[in-house]
Enzyme design. Sequence first.
Site, mmCIF file in Angstrom:
data_model
loop_
_atom_site.group_PDB
_atom_site.id
_atom_site.type_symbol
_atom_site.label_atom_id
_atom_site.label_comp_id
_atom_site.label_asym_id
_atom_site.label_seq_id
_atom_site.Cartn_x
_atom_site.Cartn_y
_atom_site.Cartn_z
ATOM 1 C CB ALA A 63 -1.155 -0.229 1.122
ATOM 2 N N GLY A 108 0.316 -5.226 0.764
ATOM 3 C CA GLY A 108 -0.810 -5.152 0.255
ATOM 4 C C GLY A 108 -0.296 -5.678 -1.592
ATOM 5 C CD GLU A 111 -2.348 -7.439 3.327
ATOM 6 O OE1 GLU A 111 -1.537 -6.144 2.674
ATOM 7 O OE2 GLU A 111 -2.513 -6.750 4.258
ATOM 8 C CD GLU A 131 1.875 -5.549 5.595
ATOM 9 O OE1 GLU A 131 2.719 -6.414 6.378
ATOM 10 O OE2 GLU A 131 1.663 -5.484 5.464
HETATM 11 N N1 CAA Z 1 4.713 3.362 -0.664
HETATM 12 C C1 CAA Z 1 5.016 4.210 -1.516
HETATM 13 N N2 CAA Z 1 6.045 4.424 -2.754
HETATM 14 C C2 CAA Z 1 6.762 3.433 -2.446
HETATM 15 C C3 CAA Z 1 6.944 1.909 -1.626
HETATM 16 C C4 CAA Z 1 5.058 1.980 -1.405
HETATM 17 N N3 CAA Z 1 5.065 1.045 -0.369
HETATM 18 N N4 CAA Z 1 7.685 1.591 -2.679
HETATM 19 C C5 CAA Z 1 8.187 1.782 -2.923
HETATM 20 N N5 CAA Z 1 7.980 2.970 -3.088
HETATM 21 C C6 CAA Z 1 8.567 4.028 -4.012
HETATM 22 C C7 CAA Z 1 9.571 5.050 -3.142
HETATM 23 O O1 CAA Z 1 9.375 5.789 -2.762
HETATM 24 C C8 CAA Z 1 10.786 5.254 -4.555
HETATM 25 O O2 CAA Z 1 9.844 7.133 -4.956
HETATM 26 P P1 CAA Z 1 10.940 7.643 -5.386
HETATM 27 O O3 CAA Z 1 11.644 7.690 -6.379
HETATM 28 O O4 CAA Z 1 9.971 8.615 -5.597
HETATM 29 O O5 CAA Z 1 11.756 8.168 -4.039
HETATM 30 C C9 CAA Z 1 10.682 4.036 -5.891
HETATM 31 O O6 CAA Z 1 9.383 3.815 -5.214
HETATM 32 C C10 CAA Z 1 11.062 2.967 -5.528
HETATM 33 O O7 CAA Z 1 11.892 2.090 -4.442
HETATM 34 P P2 CAA Z 1 13.091 2.644 -3.827
HETATM 35 O O8 CAA Z 1 13.916 3.506 -4.589
HETATM 36 O O9 CAA Z 1 12.567 1.901 -2.562
HETATM 37 O O10 CAA Z 1 13.744 0.872 -4.377
HETATM 38 P P3 CAA Z 1 14.323 -0.096 -3.762
HETATM 39 O O11 CAA Z 1 14.854 -0.689 -5.446
HETATM 40 O O12 CAA Z 1 15.698 0.965 -3.241
HETATM 41 O O13 CAA Z 1 13.680 -0.403 -3.379
HETATM 42 C C11 CAA Z 1 12.014 -2.284 -1.813
HETATM 43 C C12 CAA Z 1 12.641 -1.326 -3.372
HETATM 44 C C13 CAA Z 1 13.015 -2.655 -1.080
HETATM 45 C C14 CAA Z 1 10.917 -2.811 -2.038
HETATM 46 C C15 CAA Z 1 11.408 -0.418 -1.235
HETATM 47 O O14 CAA Z 1 10.748 0.243 -2.267
HETATM 48 C C16 CAA Z 1 11.163 -1.014 0.129
HETATM 49 O O15 CAA Z 1 10.871 -1.191 1.242
HETATM 50 N N6 CAA Z 1 9.153 -0.694 -0.829
HETATM 51 C C17 CAA Z 1 8.185 -0.705 0.882
HETATM 52 C C18 CAA Z 1 7.296 -2.305 1.313
HETATM 53 C C19 CAA Z 1 6.434 -2.111 2.302
HETATM 54 O O16 CAA Z 1 6.896 -1.946 3.427
HETATM 55 N N7 CAA Z 1 5.842 -2.583 1.688
HETATM 56 C C20 CAA Z 1 4.440 -2.118 2.476
HETATM 57 C C21 CAA Z 1 3.658 -1.209 2.648
HETATM 58 S S1 CAA Z 1 2.065 -1.186 4.023
HETATM 59 C C22 CAA Z 1 0.988 -2.336 3.520
HETATM 60 O O17 CAA Z 1 0.832 -2.798 2.244
HETATM 61 C C23 CAA Z 1 -0.021 -2.225 4.325
HETATM 62 C C24 CAA Z 1 -1.056 -3.237 4.350
HETATM 63 O O18 CAA Z 1 -1.201 -3.944 4.714
HETATM 64 C C25 CAA Z 1 -2.615 -2.587 3.246
#
Ligand code: CAA
Length: 260
Positions: A63, A108, A111, A131
Site C-alpha cells: 500500500a 499489500g 495480500e 508492515e
Molecule cells: N508506498 C509508496 N511508495 C513506494 C512504496 C510504497 N509501498 N514502495 C516503493 N515506493 C516508491 C519509493 O518511495 C520510490 O519512490 P521515489 O523514487 O519517488 O523515491 C520508488 O518507489 C522506488 O523505490 P525504492 O527507491 O525504495 O526502490 P529500492 O529498489 O531501493 O527498494 C523496496 C525496493 C525494497 C521494495 C522498497 O521500495 C520498499 O521497501 N518499499 C516498501 C515495501 C513495504 O514496506 N511494503 C508494505 C507497505 S505497508 C502495506 O502494504 C500495508 C497493508 O497491508 C495494507
Amino acid sequence: MDYILYEVKGAVGIITINREKALNALNTSILSELDEALDAVDLAEIRCLILTGAGEKSFVAGADISEMSTLTKAEGEAFGRRGNEVFRRIETFPIPVIAAVGGFALGGGCEIAMSCDIRLCSETAIFGQPEVELGITPGFGGTQRLARLVGAGMAKQMIFTGRNGNIKADEAYRIGLVNAVYPAGELMEAAEKMANVIAKNAPIAVRNAKKAINDGLDVDVATGLVVEEKMFGDCFETYDQTEGMNAFLEKRKVEAFLNR
Ligand code: CAA
C-alpha cells in the site's frame, strides 16, 4: 483509468497495475480503478483473468506509504476496509484470477496476490509482510489469508519479523504460497498458457468449482459438502454438461463449451 491497464486476449483478460515509478504501490485511486476494471470484465466472453504489475522489478510493493503516513485511526480502519472490499471482490470474482508475480510482492502486494485463486511467480519474486517495521499490521487481508495459505506458524514468523521475514520465490514455492516458479522472461507466457487451459474448460463448472472451494473453506466440512452438492447439481442440464459427457461417450473431442 490512470493506473490500470486492461487487455483482452481471446477469452483471457489481463489486468496490469501500472504505476512503475512507485513500484506499483497501491493508492486509493488504484483501489478504485481495480474495482472499475473488474466492472469492465465482460463475463459473457472472459473466462479467466490474470493480474500482474508493470515492469520486471515489482509486482506491487505494498500500500502507498506516503498516502498512509498521516491517517487517523478511523481513516486507517476505513483504508483497510476499502482494500479488503476490493481484494474480497477479486477473491470472489466469478471466474478464476491468476496472479503473475514478478519482483516485489510486499505488504499489500503479497495480500493482493493472496486474494487471487492461483499464484505464479518469476525467479526474481520476493514475498513478505514487512508492515510491523512501519508500525502497522498487515491491513489488506494479510493476517487472515497468509495464515490460511501457509499455516499460522509460518505466517506469524513472516509477519512478526518484518523485512527479515521476506522470502524468495523458491521458499514461497516450498511453503505453498505460490503454485509454480518460472524464469522472469517466461512468467507471462506461462500465466497465459494456464489461463487458456482454464478458459477452454466448461465455464459454468469452473465457476461453480471456484465458489464451492471458496465457500467450503469458510464453513465446516459437512456444510461445505452441501455447498458442493448444490454447485454440482447446478451443472446438470446445461448445454456444456451434455456436450462434455456426450463427447466422452462418443469418443470425440468437445466441439466447444458455450457457457450455457
Ligand atoms: N508506498 C509508496 N511508495 C513506494 C512504496 C510504497 N509501498 N514502495 C516503493 N515506493 C516508491 C519509493 O518511495 C520510490 O519512490 P521515489 O523514487 O519517488 O523515491 C520508488 O518507489 C522506488 O523505490 P525504492 O527507491 O525504495 O526502490 P529500492 O529498489 O531501493 O527498494 C523496496 C525496493 C525494497 C521494495 C522498497 O521500495 C520498499 O521497501 N518499499 C516498501 C515495501 C513495504 O514496506 N511494503 C508494505 C507497505 S505497508 C502495506 O502494504 C500495508 C497493508 O497491508 C495494507
